[in-house]
Design a protein around this motif. Structure first.
Motif, PDB file in Angstrom:
ATOM      1  N   SER A 294       1.043  -1.174   0.096  1.00 17.51           N
ATOM      2  CA  SER A 294      -0.079  -0.045  -0.006  1.00 17.51           C
ATOM      3  C   SER A 294       0.849   1.580  -0.137  1.00 17.51           C
ATOM      4  O   SER A 294       0.388   2.378  -0.347  1.00 17.51           O
ATOM      5  CB  SER A 294      -0.927  -0.070   1.341  1.00 17.51           C
ATOM      6  OG  SER A 294      -0.138  -0.088   2.544  1.00 17.51           O
ATOM      7  N   SER A 295       1.900   1.195   0.619  1.00 18.59           N
ATOM      8  CA  SER A 295       3.076   2.314   0.614  1.00 18.59           C
ATOM      9  C   SER A 295       4.351   1.805   0.772  1.00 18.59           C
ATOM     10  O   SER A 295       4.705   0.661   1.162  1.00 18.59           O
ATOM     11  CB  SER A 295       2.530   3.272   1.938  1.00 18.59           C
ATOM     12  OG  SER A 295       2.865   2.542   2.979  1.00 18.59           O
ATOM     13  N   ALA A 296       5.162   2.849   0.333  1.00 20.84           N
ATOM     14  CA  ALA A 296       6.423   2.477   0.156  1.00 20.84           C
ATOM     15  C   ALA A 296       7.192   2.356   1.662  1.00 20.84           C
ATOM     16  O   ALA A 296       8.083   1.664   1.763  1.00 20.84           O
ATOM     17  CB  ALA A 296       7.300   3.732  -0.538  1.00 20.84           C
ATOM     18  N   GLU A 297       6.710   3.317   2.689  1.00 17.51           N
ATOM     19  CA  GLU A 297       7.119   3.051   3.854  1.00 17.51           C
ATOM     20  C   GLU A 297       6.963   1.769   4.581  1.00 17.51           C
ATOM     21  O   GLU A 297       7.740   1.294   5.372  1.00 17.51           O
ATOM     22  CB  GLU A 297       6.541   4.020   4.908  1.00 17.51           C
ATOM     23  CG  GLU A 297       6.779   5.495   4.664  1.00 17.51           C
ATOM     24  CD  GLU A 297       6.225   6.172   3.223  1.00 17.51           C
ATOM     25  OE1 GLU A 297       5.257   5.440   3.120  1.00 17.51           O
ATOM     26  OE2 GLU A 297       6.376   7.195   2.818  1.00 17.51           O
ATOM     27  N   LYS A 298       5.788   1.287   4.231  1.00 21.14           N
ATOM     28  CA  LYS A 298       5.323  -0.097   4.868  1.00 21.14           C
ATOM     29  C   LYS A 298       6.453  -1.143   4.203  1.00 21.14           C
ATOM     30  O   LYS A 298       6.787  -2.194   4.827  1.00 21.14           O
ATOM     31  CB  LYS A 298       3.916  -0.576   4.765  1.00 21.14           C
ATOM     32  CG  LYS A 298       2.931   0.224   5.691  1.00 21.14           C
ATOM     33  CD  LYS A 298       1.665  -0.314   5.371  1.00 21.14           C
ATOM     34  CE  LYS A 298       0.628   0.432   6.209  1.00 21.14           C
ATOM     35  NZ  LYS A 298      -0.682   0.111   6.128  1.00 21.14           N
ATOM     36  N   ARG A 299       6.568  -1.074   3.009  1.00 24.86           N
ATOM     37  CA  ARG A 299       7.472  -2.120   2.231  1.00 24.86           C
ATOM     38  C   ARG A 299       8.982  -1.925   2.765  1.00 24.86           C
ATOM     39  O   ARG A 299       9.460  -2.958   2.992  1.00 24.86           O
ATOM     40  CB  ARG A 299       7.494  -1.715   0.546  1.00 24.86           C
ATOM     41  CG  ARG A 299       6.320  -2.040  -0.161  1.00 24.86           C
ATOM     42  CD  ARG A 299       6.331  -1.944  -1.670  1.00 24.86           C
ATOM     43  NE  ARG A 299       7.048  -0.704  -2.169  1.00 24.86           N
ATOM     44  CZ  ARG A 299       6.228   0.057  -2.567  1.00 24.86           C
ATOM     45  NH1 ARG A 299       4.939   0.128  -2.369  1.00 24.86           N
ATOM     46  NH2 ARG A 299       6.748   1.085  -3.070  1.00 24.86           N
ATOM     47  N   MET A 300       9.446  -0.894   2.976  1.00 23.50           N
ATOM     48  CA  MET A 300      10.609  -0.785   3.639  1.00 23.50           C
ATOM     49  C   MET A 300      10.853  -1.319   4.814  1.00 23.50           C
ATOM     50  O   MET A 300      11.884  -1.963   5.459  1.00 23.50           O
ATOM     51  CB  MET A 300      11.230   0.903   3.692  1.00 23.50           C
ATOM     52  CG  MET A 300      11.536   1.303   2.021  1.00 23.50           C
ATOM     53  SD  MET A 300      12.449   0.331   1.159  1.00 23.50           S
ATOM     54  CE  MET A 300      13.993   0.651   2.510  1.00 23.50           C
ATOM     55  N   SER A 301       9.714  -0.858   5.598  1.00 28.76           N
ATOM     56  CA  SER A 301       9.813  -1.438   7.292  1.00 28.76           C
ATOM     57  C   SER A 301       9.755  -2.986   7.073  1.00 28.76           C
ATOM     58  O   SER A 301      10.481  -3.442   8.040  1.00 28.76           O
ATOM     59  CB  SER A 301       8.551  -0.724   7.850  1.00 28.76           C
ATOM     60  OG  SER A 301       8.335  -1.390   9.265  1.00 28.76           O
ATOM     61  N   SER A 302       9.064  -3.546   6.195  1.00 24.20           N
ATOM     62  CA  SER A 302       8.900  -5.083   6.031  1.00 24.20           C
ATOM     63  C   SER A 302      10.249  -5.640   5.725  1.00 24.20           C
ATOM     64  O   SER A 302      10.951  -6.589   6.268  1.00 24.20           O
ATOM     65  CB  SER A 302       7.891  -5.247   5.181  1.00 24.20           C
ATOM     66  OG  SER A 302       6.354  -5.014   5.606  1.00 24.20           O
ATOM     67  N   LEU A 303      10.925  -4.891   4.798  1.00 23.47           N
ATOM     68  CA  LEU A 303      12.197  -5.310   4.247  1.00 23.47           C
ATOM     69  C   LEU A 303      13.235  -5.242   5.355  1.00 23.47           C
ATOM     70  O   LEU A 303      14.230  -6.138   5.441  1.00 23.47           O
ATOM     71  CB  LEU A 303      12.603  -4.496   3.084  1.00 23.47           C
ATOM     72  CG  LEU A 303      14.126  -4.652   2.523  1.00 23.47           C
ATOM     73  CD1 LEU A 303      14.033  -6.138   2.059  1.00 23.47           C
ATOM     74  CD2 LEU A 303      14.373  -3.904   1.428  1.00 23.47           C
ATOM     75  N   LEU A 304      13.281  -4.254   6.358  1.00 22.49           N
ATOM     76  CA  LEU A 304      14.088  -4.026   7.260  1.00 22.49           C
ATOM     77  C   LEU A 304      13.902  -5.154   8.449  1.00 22.49           C
ATOM     78  O   LEU A 304      14.798  -5.545   8.996  1.00 22.49           O
ATOM     79  CB  LEU A 304      14.175  -2.730   7.888  1.00 22.49           C
ATOM     80  CG  LEU A 304      14.379  -1.373   7.075  1.00 22.49           C
ATOM     81  CD1 LEU A 304      14.287  -0.369   7.957  1.00 22.49           C
ATOM     82  CD2 LEU A 304      16.041  -1.540   6.881  1.00 22.49           C
ATOM     83  N   LYS A 305      12.862  -5.611   8.667  1.00 19.28           N
ATOM     84  CA  LYS A 305      12.726  -6.499   9.561  1.00 19.28           C
ATOM     85  C   LYS A 305      13.118  -7.948   9.066  1.00 19.28           C
ATOM     86  O   LYS A 305      13.402  -8.768   9.752  1.00 19.28           O
ATOM     87  CB  LYS A 305      10.960  -6.825   9.888  1.00 19.28           C
ATOM     88  CG  LYS A 305      10.444  -5.524  10.551  1.00 19.28           C
ATOM     89  CD  LYS A 305       9.112  -5.676  11.063  1.00 19.28           C
ATOM     90  CE  LYS A 305       8.374  -4.377  11.794  1.00 19.28           C
ATOM     91  NZ  LYS A 305       6.910  -4.549  11.777  1.00 19.28           N
ATOM     92  N   LYS A 306      13.017  -8.181   7.885  1.00 19.34           N
ATOM     93  CA  LYS A 306      13.223  -9.292   7.116  1.00 19.34           C
ATOM     94  C   LYS A 306      14.818  -9.559   6.841  1.00 19.34           C
ATOM     95  O   LYS A 306      15.369 -10.586   6.348  1.00 19.34           O
ATOM     96  CB  LYS A 306      12.592  -9.627   5.675  1.00 19.34           C
ATOM     97  CG  LYS A 306      10.956 -10.029   6.089  1.00 19.34           C
ATOM     98  CD  LYS A 306      10.683 -11.653   6.746  1.00 19.34           C
ATOM     99  CE  LYS A 306       9.537 -12.083   6.589  1.00 19.34           C
ATOM    100  NZ  LYS A 306       9.566 -13.430   7.048  1.00 19.34           N
ATOM    101  N   SER A 307      15.409  -8.223   6.698  1.00 24.55           N
ATOM    102  CA  SER A 307      16.847  -8.236   6.285  1.00 24.55           C
ATOM    103  C   SER A 307      17.911  -9.209   7.091  1.00 24.55           C
ATOM    104  O   SER A 307      18.650  -9.941   6.503  1.00 24.55           O
ATOM    105  CB  SER A 307      17.513  -6.810   6.500  1.00 24.55           C
ATOM    106  OG  SER A 307      17.568  -6.498   7.647  1.00 24.55           O
ATOM    107  N   ASP A 308      17.623  -9.453   8.512  1.00 26.27           N
ATOM    108  CA  ASP A 308      18.385 -10.450   9.120  1.00 26.27           C
ATOM    109  C   ASP A 308      18.352 -11.772   8.936  1.00 26.27           C
ATOM    110  O   ASP A 308      19.251 -12.566   8.631  1.00 26.27           O
ATOM    111  CB  ASP A 308      18.108 -10.233  10.649  1.00 26.27           C
ATOM    112  CG  ASP A 308      18.450  -8.617  11.355  1.00 26.27           C
ATOM    113  OD1 ASP A 308      19.748  -8.107  10.443  1.00 26.27           O
ATOM    114  OD2 ASP A 308      18.021  -8.335  12.478  1.00 26.27           O
TER     115      ASP A 308
END
Length: 536
Positions: A294-308
Motif C-alpha cells: 500500500s505504501s513505500a514506508e510499509k514495504r521498507m519497514s517489512s524489508l528491514l525486519k526481514k533483512s536479518d
C-alpha cells in the motif's frame, strides 16, 4: 563528515587577517608531483605514500558533500593529474597492494576522489568539467582490470572448493570500493550529459517552432519531431548506460539502483556481497507475497525486519555451497528437480491405476508372492518392477529435497529462536499482558466447543469419538499457537521452551519442509502397507 570543518580547511571565517587555503595547497602539490605519466611511474615509496595521503585528504574534504571544496578541486588542473595516475604503472604502489590487502592504491584513490566530487550534485558544474578533462577511456580500462582481478579472486576460491580467506575478503572489498567509484563516475557522466543534450535539443526546436510563422499543423509536426528526437536520444543513452551497467553486473559484485526523488531520478552504485547470488527465489517470492504494497514506508519497514533473515540465509547457503559441489548443484537445480520428481509421482500413479495386480496390495507383498509363484506372467513382473523403480526414484527425490531444505532451514530456525530469546531478555520491555489477555481466545474457543457438544448431545445420539474430534481440532491448534507466541515472556531461558519453539516453527511455519517430509513418509509406506499410498 562535518561541513563546518570541511569549509574551515578552505576559508577561515573568524581569521580575516590571514587566510590559509589548505585545500588549494594540497591540490597544487598533487598537480606539481603528478604532472606527467612518467613522473607517476617513477614515484618512490615515500612519494607514493605522500600522494596517497593528499588524495585521501581531498576525498575527506568533499564527501558529505561539501559543494565549495568540490568546485574548488574540480576547477583546478587536478583532473589532468588524475588522468596521469590512472594511466601510470608504479611498481612501488603495486608492491604495497600485494603486501597489504587493505591498501588503496593511487588509481583506486583517484576513482574515489572523482566519485566524491559528484556526490550530491544536482547541477551540471562538476559533470561538465569532468566531461571535458577526464580521459574516460583510461577509466574504462581500469574498471575492466578491476573486474578481471575480482573475477580471478573469486574463481580461485571456487576452483579449490573453499571459502575465501580473511586476506582475500579484505582484498575483495578494497577492489570492490574502487569498482563502485569508477562505475559511479562513468554512469553519472553519461546520464547527465545525455539529459543536457536532450534539454538543449528540446529548447532549440521549441524556440524555432515559436518564432516561426508556420501554421498550427506545421507547429504540431515540429513538436512531434521534438518528442521523437528526445525519445530517441534518451533511448540511445539508456542503451549506453545499460551496457555500462551490464559490464559492471557481469562481475556480480556491484548493484545499481534508481530512486525517484523530488522530480528527479537519482542513481547510486553500491557493493554487493558474494553471498547475494545464493538468496533463494522461494524466499523472494514469499516476501513479495507477504509484504504490504500500500505504501513505500510499509514495504521498507517489512524489508528491514526481514533483512536479518535474508542475510543469515544467504550466509548459510554460501558457506555450504562454496565447500560442496554436490550441495551447490542440488541447490541451484532444486526448482527443476522438484518438477521432475512430481512428474515421476504422476507416472507412478498412472502405473498403479493401470495395473490390476497391484490393487489393494503393497509392493513388498507382491514381490514376495511372485518370487514364490513361478507361473507369474511377464506383464505382472514388469508392472511390479516398474512400480518398484518409480517408487524408489520418488522416495530418493523426496529425500534429496528434504536434505537440501533441512540443511538450510533447521539452522535458520534455531538461529531465529535464539535471536528471539535475546530480544526478550535484553531489548524488549517487560510484558504487561495478563493471564486473561493471553488465554482469552483459548477459553472462548473451548467454551464454544463445549456448548456445541451439549447441543448435539441434547438433540442427537451421543458420540464420544465425535466430541473428542471437535475438542482436538478446534482447540489444540489455537492452544499451540498461543503457547508459541507467548512462550518466552516468562522465564525464557528454560530449555524445554526453546525446544518447543524450534519444533513448532519447523512443523507449522516451515510448510515446505513439513509437506515433503509427510510425502516421503507416505511414499515409503507404499512399499509395506498399501500401494495406494503412492498416490499421495
Amino acid at each position: 563528515h562535518h561541513l563546518g570543518f570541511q569549509d574551515f580547511l578552505r576559508y577561515q571565517v573568524n581569521y580575516s587577517s590571514t587566510q590559509v587555503n589548505l585545500i588549494k595547497i594540497c591540490v597544487d602539490n598533487v598537480i606539481l608531483l603528478c604532472n606527467s605519466t612518467m613522473n607517476v611511474t617513477r614515484f618512490s615509496a615515500l612519494e607514493v605514500s605522500l600522494v596517497s595521503q593528499m588524495l585521501s585528504l581531498l576525498i575527506e574534504s568533499m564527501q558529505g558533500p561539501c559543494a565549495g571544496n568540490q568546485e574548488l578541486i574540480i576547477k583546478s588542473e587536478i583532473v589532468s593529474s588524475l588522468n596521469f595516475i590512472i594511466y601510470a604503472q608504479n611498481l612501488n604502489d603495486r608492491e604495497l597492494c600485494e603486501s597489504d590487502p587493505s591498501y588503496m592504491d593511487l588509481k583506486s584513490l583517484s576513482c574515489i576522489l572523482l566519485s566524491a566530487s559528484l556526490e550530491g550534485r544536482h547541477d551540471d558544474f562538476v559533470h561538465i568539467h569532468l566531461d571535458r578533462r577526464l580521459m574516460k577511456v583510461a577509466l574504462v580500462e581500469y574498471k575492466q582490470d578491476v573486474e578481471t582481478s575480482l573475477f580471478k579472486l573469486t574463481r580461485l576460491a571456487n576452483h579449490e572448493r573453499r571459502l575465501p580467506t580473511v586476506t582475500e575478503n579484505i582484498l575483495f572489498k578494497t577492489k570492490q570500493k574502487a569498482l563502485v567509484a569508477a562505475t559511479t563516475v562513468l554512469m553519472e557522466l553519461d546520464h547527465k550529459i545525455a539529459v543536457k543534450d536532450v534539454d538543449l535539443t528540446s529548447s532549440l526546436i521549441t524556440s524555432l517552432a515559436t518564432s516561426s510563422s508556420l501554421n498550427n499543423r506545421s507547429s504540431n509536426n515540429i513538436q512531434t519531431h521534438d518528442h521523437q528526437t528526445s525519445s530517441n536520444k534518451l533511448s540511445n543513452n539508456n542503451k549506453k548506460n545499460s551496457r555500462n551497467t551490464s559490464k559492471a553486473s557481469s562481475a556480480s559484485v556491484i548493484g545499481v539502483i534508481e530512486i525517484a526523488w523530488r522530480g528527479q531520478v537519482e542513481r547510486t552504485c553500491f557493493p554487493l556481497p558474494l553471498e547475494v547470488k545464493y538468496l533463494p527465489s522461494s524466499t523472494k517470492a514469499a516476501f513479495l507475497n507477504e509484504v504490504f504494497i500500500s505504501s513505500a514506508e510499509k514495504r521498507m519497514s517489512s524489508l528491514l525486519k526481514k533483512s536479518d533473515f535474508f542475510i543469515s540465509e544467504m550466509d548459510l547457503i554460501y558457506s555450504k555451497a562454496e565447500r560442496s559441489t554436490f550441495f551447490l548443484q542440488l541447490h541451484s537445480s532444486l526448482p527443476s528437480f522438484k518438477i521432475a520428481n512430481y512428474g515421476l509421482v504422476v507416472l507412478l500413479n498412472l502405473n498403479i491405476l493401470l495395473s490390476k495386480s497391484l490393487a489393494g496390495n503393497n509392493t513388498s507383498q507382491m514381490i514376495s508372492e511372485n518370487i514364490q509363484e513361478r507361473n507369474t506372467s511377464k506383464l505382472q513382473l514388469s508392472s511390479i518392477a516398474l512400480t518398484t523403480g518409480l517408487g524408489a526414484l520418488v522416495t530418493l527425490g523426496y529425500g534429496l529435497i528434504i536434505f537440501t531444505r533441512s540443511v538450510t532451514e533447521i539452522p535458520l530456525v534455531i538461529q531465529s529462536v535464539d535471536n528471539e530469546i535475546k530480544y526478550e531478555l535484553y531489548e524488549k520491555k517487560p510484558s504487561n499482558k495478563s493471564f486473561g489477555e493471553i488465554w482469552f481466545m483459548n477459553i472462548f474457543s473451548l467454551v464454544s466447543t463445549l456448548a456445541l457438544i451439549c447441543l448435539h448431545y441434547i438433540n442427537f445420539e451421543p458420540k464420544l469419538g465425535l466430541y473428542v474430534f471437535f475438542i482436538l481440532t478446534l482447540n489444540i491448534p489455537l492452544f499451540l499457537r498461543t503457547c508459541r507466541e507467548n512462550v518466552f515472556i516468562y522465564h525464557p531461558i528454560l530449555g524445554y521452551r526453546r525446544k518447543f519453539a524450534i519444533i513448532y516453527d519447523l512443523i507449522i511455519r516451515r510448510s515446505f519442509l513439513r509437506n515433503h517430509v509427510i510425502l516421503a513418509v507416505f511414499c515409503f509406506l507404499g512399499y509395506f502397507v498399501n500401494v495406494e499410498f503412492f498416490t499421495l
